[in-house]
Design a protein around this motif. Structure first.
Motif, PDB file in Angstrom:
ATOM      1  N   PRO A 141      34.087  48.356  44.254  1.00 14.93           N
ATOM      2  CA  PRO A 141      33.850  46.979  44.697  1.00 14.93           C
ATOM      3  C   PRO A 141      35.022  46.409  45.471  1.00 14.93           C
ATOM      4  CG  PRO A 141      34.384  47.041  42.360  1.00 14.93           C
ATOM      5  CD  PRO A 141      34.244  48.465  42.791  1.00 14.93           C
ATOM      6  N   ASP A 142      34.729  45.401  46.304  1.00  9.87           N
ATOM      7  CA  ASP A 142      35.783  44.705  47.031  1.00  9.87           C
ATOM      8  C   ASP A 142      36.550  43.805  46.062  1.00  9.87           C
ATOM      9  OD1 ASP A 142      35.042  45.844  49.435  1.00  9.87           O
ATOM     10  OD2 ASP A 142      33.558  44.287  49.826  1.00  9.87           O
ATOM     11  N   GLY A 143      37.717  43.317  46.524  1.00 14.52           N
ATOM     12  CA  GLY A 143      38.482  42.385  45.714  1.00 14.52           C
ATOM     13  C   GLY A 143      39.547  43.081  44.902  1.00 14.52           C
ATOM     14  N   PRO A 144      40.336  42.296  44.151  1.00 13.86           N
ATOM     15  CA  PRO A 144      41.454  42.859  43.388  1.00 13.86           C
ATOM     16  C   PRO A 144      41.039  43.964  42.433  1.00 13.86           C
ATOM     17  CG  PRO A 144      41.574  40.458  43.434  1.00 13.86           C
ATOM     18  CD  PRO A 144      40.251  40.833  44.019  1.00 13.86           C
ATOM     19  N   GLU A 145      39.911  43.777  41.713  1.00 14.60           N
ATOM     20  CA  GLU A 145      39.501  44.790  40.753  1.00 14.60           C
ATOM     21  C   GLU A 145      39.173  46.117  41.431  1.00 14.60           C
ATOM     22  OE1 GLU A 145      38.581  41.697  40.374  1.00 14.60           O
ATOM     23  OE2 GLU A 145      38.972  41.128  38.299  1.00 14.60           O
ATOM     24  N   ASP A 175      38.035  44.985  29.501  1.00 12.71           N
ATOM     25  CA  ASP A 175      36.703  44.376  29.388  1.00 12.71           C
ATOM     26  C   ASP A 175      36.211  43.883  30.750  1.00 12.71           C
ATOM     27  OD1 ASP A 175      36.491  44.808  26.675  1.00 12.71           O
ATOM     28  OD2 ASP A 175      37.393  42.881  26.133  1.00 12.71           O
ATOM     29  N   ASN A 176      37.115  43.266  31.517  1.00 10.57           N
ATOM     30  CA  ASN A 176      36.751  42.726  32.833  1.00 10.57           C
ATOM     31  C   ASN A 176      36.382  43.855  33.798  1.00 10.57           C
ATOM     32  OD1 ASN A 176      36.339  40.714  34.747  1.00 10.57           O
ATOM     33  ND2 ASN A 176      38.431  40.796  35.477  1.00 10.57           N
ATOM     34  N   LEU A 177      37.150  44.946  33.769  1.00 12.97           N
ATOM     35  CA  LEU A 177      36.880  46.070  34.667  1.00 12.97           C
ATOM     36  C   LEU A 177      35.543  46.729  34.338  1.00 12.97           C
ATOM     37  CD1 LEU A 177      40.335  47.833  35.086  1.00 12.97           C
ATOM     38  CD2 LEU A 177      39.104  46.464  36.748  1.00 12.97           C
ATOM     39  N   ILE A 178      35.242  46.831  33.050  1.00 12.62           N
ATOM     40  CA  ILE A 178      33.958  47.427  32.668  1.00 12.62           C
ATOM     41  C   ILE A 178      32.805  46.575  33.186  1.00 12.62           C
ATOM     42  CG2 ILE A 178      32.488  48.047  30.719  1.00 12.62           C
ATOM     43  CD1 ILE A 178      34.839  49.953  31.292  1.00 12.62           C
ATOM     44  N   ARG A 179      32.956  45.236  33.107  1.00 12.49           N
ATOM     45  CA  ARG A 179      31.895  44.340  33.632  1.00 12.49           C
ATOM     46  C   ARG A 179      31.729  44.526  35.134  1.00 12.49           C
ATOM     47  NH1 ARG A 179      34.151  40.551  30.019  1.00 12.49           N
ATOM     48  NH2 ARG A 179      35.424  39.661  31.690  1.00 12.49           N
ATOM     49  N   VAL A 180      32.847  44.578  35.859  1.00 13.83           N
ATOM     50  CA  VAL A 180      32.786  44.755  37.314  1.00 13.83           C
ATOM     51  C   VAL A 180      32.191  46.110  37.653  1.00 13.83           C
ATOM     52  CG1 VAL A 180      34.179  44.982  39.408  1.00 13.83           C
ATOM     53  CG2 VAL A 180      34.722  43.193  37.751  1.00 13.83           C
ATOM     54  N   ASN A 181      32.566  47.113  36.868  1.00 13.02           N
ATOM     55  CA  ASN A 181      32.165  48.477  37.159  1.00 13.02           C
ATOM     56  C   ASN A 181      30.680  48.729  36.936  1.00 13.02           C
ATOM     57  OD1 ASN A 181      32.971  51.274  37.817  1.00 13.02           O
ATOM     58  ND2 ASN A 181      32.286  51.687  35.739  1.00 13.02           N
ATOM     59  N   GLU A 182      30.030  47.869  36.176  1.00 11.73           N
ATOM     60  CA  GLU A 182      28.598  48.043  35.918  1.00 11.73           C
ATOM     61  C   GLU A 182      27.771  47.942  37.190  1.00 11.73           C
ATOM     62  OE1 GLU A 182      27.746  45.133  32.983  1.00 11.73           O
ATOM     63  OE2 GLU A 182      28.486  46.343  31.311  1.00 11.73           O
ATOM     64  N   LYS A 183      28.349  47.351  38.232  1.00 10.69           N
ATOM     65  CA  LYS A 183      27.632  47.194  39.502  1.00 10.69           C
ATOM     66  C   LYS A 183      27.654  48.482  40.327  1.00 10.69           C
ATOM     67  CE  LYS A 183      28.996  42.321  39.744  1.00 10.69           C
ATOM     68  NZ  LYS A 183      29.748  41.317  40.517  1.00 10.69           N
ATOM     69  N   ARG A 184      28.507  49.427  39.928  1.00  2.00           N
ATOM     70  CA  ARG A 184      28.626  50.667  40.705  1.00  2.00           C
ATOM     71  C   ARG A 184      27.402  51.554  40.488  1.00  2.00           C
ATOM     72  NH1 ARG A 184      32.681  53.685  38.470  1.00  2.00           N
ATOM     73  NH2 ARG A 184      33.020  54.867  40.373  1.00  2.00           N
TER      74      ARG A 184
END
Length: 495
Positions: free
Chosen positions: A110-114, A346-355
């Protein structure tokens, strides 16, 4: 329309074939069409390992990136680009310097800092799972090593492999090897020895001309004194020596002195924050700089580019070590803490669910579930008293099929390391324990967590590669003596 190239690779292994590359090329081509990219060239390395970057097509792609021929490099997954974290980081820097973007089409970073943090995680985990996979292979290799057998790889000049897979001396090459060691011991340079060998038409075991890069490892190879070495296994007198031990030892002394001289001359300073620091007064980037005192001591700095080149800006110049330490100490003390690491994970796992998940992995899981269902149906039929000669045969075949599918699922998960919370915690805690007196470790921390640093005289504002719950990028503002002044995205701290 941007121009792109595709890089694809498959390594040795029972499930690695040319079809592996064809699948990678198809996915990359589809991605290019969907994102309006024009493919101008394809680079492929067949049966090449990803644990180092010594791959012909890969190196050619890096060289071509400097010519401005393309804007984007497409790879199937990050482990196709490489699995050695340090080499991957250096090669990605080369692409960035040449204004070339690297895109992994199946991992959908994903784009952005994460996105930066997830990409760094995937690089680290690719290396981690690659090492885990290698453990099973090493067991067999160590068994061979204890018998002084060949474990693959390049066979040194002057040797060949016998029928029982041991090293065997090529007697007609013995005098040439002795001559090489003797010439170096008598003071000849690498260049002079190479010129001498090439003029006589002598070629390396690969059939190439001799050069410095082939000669140095040859002169330090213990096989020439009859010693077998593989990892921690060392067997002396494993085969007939070619070179006298006293001559070999004298050569090692000269090689060591030569290497120490080269290292002192070529000592490289790593600016961990290079490309990440900006002036908060004029907006110009901070650049690396150095100066030498009257005593000959070298001092390394970060200085505002506008101040350095045009003398307009008055913002503070920072010693490299001082600013590096401010960023490292702040990050270790206020970011890489147990509770915050948990929140980042926890935040990275949430973001990563979109992959996107691997369609091949999904199919394997579905096939396994279907086979297990068939097994249960057969077992139910047996319980009902229905049993024919073919029942047992069919049951055994299905059980073998499940076993093979489980192995394929494991292999696919190794290719694409699952971004679990456990894996993220392992990675971030690993960062916390690195030796930050080492320049490469500093560089790794900066590439992973540091998004940017703003300088405003004694104020240092560090922006990190993750956001808090309201979507604002986490940052820490410090004074030049490394004391926290203000935080956002981090819990408020008072001193």
């Amino acid at each position: 329309m941007k121009k792109c190239v595709i890089y694809a690779r498959y390594s040795h292994g029972p499930n690695q074939t040319e079809q592996s590359i064809e699948g990678q090329l198809m996915d990359c081509s589809n991605y290019a069409k969907e994102h309006d990219l024009t493919i101008v060239k394809t680079y492929t390395d067949k049966a090449k390992t990803g644990t180092n970057d010594n791959r012909e097509a890969f190196q050619q792609m890096l060289r071509d990136s400097a010519k401005g021929l393309f804007d984007v490099v497409l790879v199937w997954k990050i482990d196709r680009f490489g699995r050695n974290r340090e080499e991957m980081a250096l090669n990605k820097v080369k692409l960035r310097k040449n204004n070339v973007q690297l895109i992994t089409v199946k991992e959908n970073i994903p784009d952005g800092p994460e996105g930066v943090l997830i990409e760094s995680l995937m690089e680290g985990l690719a290396e981690y799972y690659s090492l885990n996979l290698a453990q099973n292979i090493r067991r067999g290799l160590n068994t061979n090593a204890l018998k002084a057998k060949v474990n693959g790889g390049h066979v040194a000049f002057g040797f060949r492999i016998s029928k029982d897979h041991h090293f065997e001396v090529v007697e007609e090459l013995r005098p040439i090897i002795v001559e090489i060691f003797t010439l170096y011991d008598s003071g000849w340079s690498f260049k002079d020895i190479c010129d001498h060998l090439n003029a006589k038409g002598i070629r390396t075991s690969r059939g190439n001309r001799f050069n410095k890069s082939t000669l140095r490892p040859m002169l330090s190879n213990v096989k020439y004194i009859g010693t077998y070495k593989y990892k921690d296994v060392v067997i002396e007198n494993a085969f007939p020596a070619i070179v006298d031990k006293a001559l070999f030892d004298r050569v090692q002394v000269r090689l060591k002195a030569s290497l120490q001289h080269r290292q002192a001359y070529r000592k490289k300073v790593v600016y961990m924050l290079s490309g990440k620091i900006f002036c908060n007064k004029c907006g110009a980037p901070y650049i690396a700089d150095a100066g030498t005192s009257k005593s000959g001591k070298v001092y390394n700095y970060y200085v505002c580019e506008d101040k350095k080149k045009r003398k307009n800006c008055k913002n503070r110049t920072y010693s490299k070590d001082v600013l590096d330490n401010i960023v490292i100490k702040t990050t270790l003390k206020y970011v890489l803490t147990a509770d915050r690491i948990e929140k980042i994970a926890d935040n990275l796992i949430r973001v990563n669910e979109k992959r996107n998940e691997s369609p091949y992995l999904s199919k394997l899981i579905c096939d396994k579930a279907e086979s297990e269902k068939k097994i249960n149906n057969i077992l139910s039929a047996i319980e009902e008293g229905i049993f024919t000669p073919s029942t047992k045969e069919r049951l055994l075949a299905l059980e073998e099929e499940v076993k093979n599918l489980e192995a394929a699922i494991t292999e696919e998960n190794i290719k694409k390391p699952p971004l679990t919370k456990e894996a993220v915690l392992w990675f971030l805690n690993r960062l916390k324990k690195l030796n930050y007196s080492d320049e490469q470790c500093k560089d790794q921390l900066a590439k992973t967590l540091i998004h940017s640093v703003l300088i405003d005289d004694d104020r240092v504002i560090i922006n990190y590669n993750y956001t808090n719950n309201d979507g604002i990028t986490a940052f820490a503002e410090c004074s030049s003596d490394s004391k926290m002044v203000e935080t956002r995205g981090l819990e408020p701290l008072t001193f």
